[in-house]
Design an enzyme around this catalytic site. Structure first.
Site, PDB file in Angstrom:
ATOM      1  N   ASP A 114      -6.873   9.526   0.745  1.00  0.00           N
ATOM      2  CA  ASP A 114      -6.278   8.204   0.911  1.00  0.00           C
ATOM      3  C   ASP A 114      -4.805   8.260   0.541  1.00  0.00           C
ATOM      4  O   ASP A 114      -4.401   9.051  -0.305  1.00  0.00           O
ATOM      5  CB  ASP A 114      -7.022   7.186   0.037  1.00  0.00           C
ATOM      6  N   ASN A 148      -4.473  11.959  -8.028  1.00  0.00           N
ATOM      7  CA  ASN A 148      -5.157  12.853  -8.971  1.00  0.00           C
ATOM      8  C   ASN A 148      -5.979  13.935  -8.290  1.00  0.00           C
ATOM      9  O   ASN A 148      -6.110  15.044  -8.818  1.00  0.00           O
ATOM     10  CB  ASN A 148      -6.029  12.045  -9.933  1.00  0.00           C
TER      11      ASN A 148
END
Length: 193
Positions: A96, A117
């Site tokens: 994303d 992350n």
């Protein structure tokens, strides 16, 4: 880059609470790719996730969905890359992307993690190698940094999800080119639609 892709990874978080959330757009791409290829991913403990193999164009490509949670994605990716001796340049990670609007998908080779992350852990697990490809699936930015976590961990509204799904389909359309190493042609096709 003209390295044929051997491994396509879809980033996301495991479990029903995260199913189809914005943060799982990369995972959604890999599951849809498997579905279109007539297969599904199966749990594989040695790769810390779910895996499959599909024919893409005239090549065999591994699919991986890490089930380690987003911030430990690299553990699964490195395990599969080492097992099959896949170089970072032959890995494509779908994720994303806050900096792209819903409905937009972009290919990119290399670069930093941009605060993502899953990418941060992947770069670290690959020995700080950033030279893998990425499919960035736009989910839009909520407007303020304090709202990002809530935004990515929620499901998109119906209209927005339709746009995200359409971007995933357009990205899947160019994957046979990437499987042959035709990155420039794939980028041109995806970025000019």
């Amino acid at each position: 880059m003209d390295t044929p892709v051997e491994l396509i990874v879809g980033l996301g978080n495991p479990g029903p609470d995260y199913h189809r959330t914005r943060h799982n757009a990369g995972a959604d791409l890999v599951f849809e790719l498997a579905r279109q290829a007539g297969t599904s991913l199966s749990p594989d403990k040695k790769f810390f996730g779910e895996a499959a193999r599909i024919a893409l164009g005239n090549r065999t490509v591994h699919l991986l969905y890490p089930t380690t949670f987003m911030n430990r994605s690299g553990k699964a990716i490195a395990a599969m890359a080492q097992f099959y001796k896949i170089a970072p340049e032959a890995i494509l990670v779908a994720h994303d992307e806050l900096d792209l609007e819903p409905g937009v998908a972009r290919l990119k080779i290399g670069g930093g993690h941009g605060g993502h992350n899953g990418l941060r852990d992947t770069i670290s697990a690959l020995g700080n190698n950033k030279n893998f490809g990425r499919i960035r699936i736009g989910i839009g930015h909520p407007g303020h940094a304090s709202q990002v976590t809530g935004h990515v961990l929620k499901r998109a509204g119906t209209d927005e999800q339709t746009l995200i799904d359409a971007a995933i389909d357009r990205a899947i359309d160019v994957l046979p080119l990437i499987a042959k190493g035709e990155w420039n042609k794939a980028m041109h096709q995806l970025h000019t639609k």
